[in-house]
Design a protein around this motif. Structure first.
Motif, PDB file in Angstrom:
ATOM      1  N   GLU A  55       0.866  -1.355   0.112  1.00 31.95           N
ATOM      2  CA  GLU A  55       0.069   0.049   0.026  1.00 31.95           C
ATOM      3  C   GLU A  55       0.877   1.250   0.170  1.00 31.95           C
ATOM      4  O   GLU A  55       1.863   1.414   0.552  1.00 31.95           O
ATOM      5  CB  GLU A  55      -0.899   0.117   1.219  1.00 31.95           C
ATOM      6  N   ARG A 109      -2.132  -6.059 -12.930  1.00 31.42           N
ATOM      7  CA  ARG A 109      -3.509  -5.130 -12.832  1.00 31.42           C
ATOM      8  C   ARG A 109      -4.277  -5.866 -11.703  1.00 31.42           C
ATOM      9  O   ARG A 109      -4.143  -6.880 -11.385  1.00 31.42           O
ATOM     10  CB  ARG A 109      -4.215  -5.527 -14.247  1.00 31.42           C
ATOM     11  N   THR A 110      -5.158  -5.021 -11.186  1.00 27.47           N
ATOM     12  CA  THR A 110      -5.710  -5.747 -10.128  1.00 27.47           C
ATOM     13  C   THR A 110      -7.456  -5.324 -10.307  1.00 27.47           C
ATOM     14  O   THR A 110      -7.724  -4.560 -11.000  1.00 27.47           O
ATOM     15  CB  THR A 110      -5.651  -4.707  -8.881  1.00 27.47           C
ATOM     16  N   ARG A 111      -8.264  -6.243  -9.548  1.00 23.15           N
ATOM     17  CA  ARG A 111      -9.587  -5.932  -9.729  1.00 23.15           C
ATOM     18  C   ARG A 111     -10.141  -5.020  -8.501  1.00 23.15           C
ATOM     19  O   ARG A 111      -9.502  -5.158  -7.464  1.00 23.15           O
ATOM     20  CB  ARG A 111     -10.388  -7.457  -9.747  1.00 23.15           C
ATOM     21  N   PRO A 112     -11.089  -4.272  -8.671  1.00 21.98           N
ATOM     22  CA  PRO A 112     -11.533  -3.403  -7.535  1.00 21.98           C
ATOM     23  C   PRO A 112     -12.277  -4.117  -6.355  1.00 21.98           C
ATOM     24  O   PRO A 112     -12.863  -5.235  -6.866  1.00 21.98           O
ATOM     25  CB  PRO A 112     -12.566  -2.436  -8.252  1.00 21.98           C
ATOM     26  N   LYS A 113     -11.853  -3.785  -5.327  1.00 28.04           N
ATOM     27  CA  LYS A 113     -12.734  -4.377  -4.179  1.00 28.04           C
ATOM     28  C   LYS A 113     -14.088  -4.089  -4.334  1.00 28.04           C
ATOM     29  O   LYS A 113     -14.559  -2.841  -4.315  1.00 28.04           O
ATOM     30  CB  LYS A 113     -11.795  -3.909  -2.983  1.00 28.04           C
ATOM     31  N   VAL A 114     -14.837  -4.769  -4.025  1.00 26.19           N
ATOM     32  CA  VAL A 114     -16.256  -4.536  -4.220  1.00 26.19           C
ATOM     33  C   VAL A 114     -17.093  -5.154  -2.996  1.00 26.19           C
ATOM     34  O   VAL A 114     -16.603  -5.989  -2.449  1.00 26.19           O
ATOM     35  CB  VAL A 114     -17.146  -5.154  -5.551  1.00 26.19           C
ATOM     36  N   VAL A 126     -18.709  -2.841 -12.197  1.00 20.71           N
ATOM     37  CA  VAL A 126     -17.601  -2.464 -11.779  1.00 20.71           C
ATOM     38  C   VAL A 126     -16.469  -3.652 -11.476  1.00 20.71           C
ATOM     39  O   VAL A 126     -15.387  -3.338 -11.486  1.00 20.71           O
ATOM     40  CB  VAL A 126     -18.080  -1.806 -10.253  1.00 20.71           C
ATOM     41  N   THR A 129     -14.034  -4.355 -14.140  1.00 23.71           N
ATOM     42  CA  THR A 129     -13.118  -3.213 -14.475  1.00 23.71           C
ATOM     43  C   THR A 129     -11.700  -3.824 -13.666  1.00 23.71           C
ATOM     44  O   THR A 129     -11.694  -4.036 -12.650  1.00 23.71           O
ATOM     45  CB  THR A 129     -13.628  -1.693 -14.118  1.00 23.71           C
ATOM     46  N   LYS A 131      -7.985  -2.178 -12.766  1.00 25.71           N
ATOM     47  CA  LYS A 131      -7.400  -1.098 -12.690  1.00 25.71           C
ATOM     48  C   LYS A 131      -5.888  -0.943 -13.387  1.00 25.71           C
ATOM     49  O   LYS A 131      -5.435  -1.909 -13.668  1.00 25.71           O
ATOM     50  CB  LYS A 131      -6.804  -1.065 -10.960  1.00 25.71           C
TER      51      LYS A 131
END
Length: 368
Positions: A55, A109-114, A126, A129, A131
């Motif tokens: 992070e 590449r990362t997937r958004p936290k949902v 969402v 998508t 990142k």
């Protein structure tokens, strides 16, 4: 009746601990990302320990005293490198070589936290998508210099004499390394997949002069882990340039991906674990005389089978081994400190922000 795990576990018994080390990360984060539970990379120079987090864009620094690693200080990378700090760099590799500290981002590449607490619905538009990878396309080195405010301690700086911090130039869609992976017939299909789902996810870096090895947590192709190697030179400005081809080396690591790399003289130590976010076996492997075994061909490659030398404990939902640090043990023995991302609650002292990390004896190499 529950079965005995000792009799029925499919995994090898874990290696006996040689001891533990305490890391105290008590610097004021001032609203920034707290690294305590997100450590993902480590490198040591003498009595100075550098840590990276998945992070933010900061380096963490600790100094060794007889009881622990203390005197935590944070160094924002955008104060040292011409780096856009608006996104997380996802630091997944650190290496020290000849007074330089090398820094590797995941290039993932990362997937958004949902999903919100109390809401079991997921918006698929969402969720679909991915990142942008650009902030994570970080491959840099910074010079180390003695810290005038801390005895026997090094600090990362922008310049030190004729040494200048620099990085592989970031472009709109990543950097030169990202483009080389995208141009590779072997790796291209994985550049469009999210990390932890089989996509590109770089973790671990080892350096010997201009020769740079980079680990891939993902993908694992069939059962082979992939180690990348490139030659890197620095311009007078400090900017790094990749020269020559991108070498792909295939390693037999029991189906595991690479989590970290550390040079031990001519040898390469490899921390390996699951490529996905699942809990599973983690181990340390030794590639004996990696330094004397450079890439020979970029089309037809050998299968390498490093020796599995340490079987590590792992948690359930926590204790994910992510970083290795070489230490000097008792009577000149070599030891290995293992640093975990998402450490178990039993390792963390919230009051002091201390983290207890395991130390293992590095097995003596067998002759022949």
């Amino acid at each position: 009746m529950p079965r005995s795990s000792a009799l029925h576990s499919p995994w090898a018994s874990t290696t006996t601990l040689a001891g533990t080390e305490l890391l105290v990360l008590n610097a004021d984060c001032a609203g920034a990302d707290d690294p305590t539970l997100d450590l993902s990379a480590a490198a040591r120079h003498g009595n100075t320990l550098f840590l990276g987090s998945d992070e933010g864009v900061c380096l963490e620094r600790l100094s060794r005293d007889p009881a622990a690693w203390v005197d935590h200080r944070r160094f924002p990378l955008d104060a040292i490198l011409d780096l856009d700090a608006s996104g997380e760099a996802d630091i997944e590799g650190l290496a020290e070589d000849d007074g330089w500290l090398w820094v590797l981002g995941s290039h993932a590449r990362t997937r958004p936290k949902v999903g919100k607490a109390g809401d079991d619905r997921i918006d698929l538009s969402v969720f679909a998508t991915l990142k942008d990878t650009r902030p994570r396309c970080l491959l840099a080195r910074v010079p180390l210099a003695p810290d005038p405010d801390a005895a026997d301690t090094m600090r990362p700086v922008r310049t030190n004499g004729d040494r200048r911090a620099g990085m592989v130039r970031q472009t709109k869609h990543g950097n030169r390394l990202a483009r080389m992976m995208n141009d590779s017939p072997l790796l291209k299909p994985f550049t469009r997949i999210a990390a932890k789902e089989g996509g590109v996810d770089l973790e671990g870096i080892a350096v010997a002069g201009n020769r740079v090895a980079i680990g891939m947590r993902g993908p694992v192709i069939q059962t082979y882990a992939v180690l990348l190697e490139v030659e890197i030179v620095a311009k007078a400005s400090g900017r790094l340039k990749i020269t020559g081809p991108l070498h792909k080396r295939l390693l037999e690591l029991d189906g595991l991906g690479i989590r970290d790399l550390k040079r031990d003289g001519a040898d390469l130590l490899i921390l390996a674990g699951p490529t996905t976010g699942l809990d599973g076996p983690c181990a340390v492997y030794r590639w004996t005389d990696w330094l004397g075994d450079p890439p020979q061909d970029n089309t037809v490659v050998r299968r390498h089978k490093p020796d599995r030398i340490i079987d590590l404990p792992f948690g359930r939902g926590d204790d994910h081994p992510e970083g290795l640090v070489l230490l000097e043990g008792i009577d000149g023995a070599r030891e290995l400190l293992v640093i975990c991302d998402s450490p178990a609650a039993s390792r963390v002292d919230p009051g002091t922000r201390g983290i207890t990390c395991d130390r293992f004896r590095l097995p003596v190499k067998q002759n022949g």
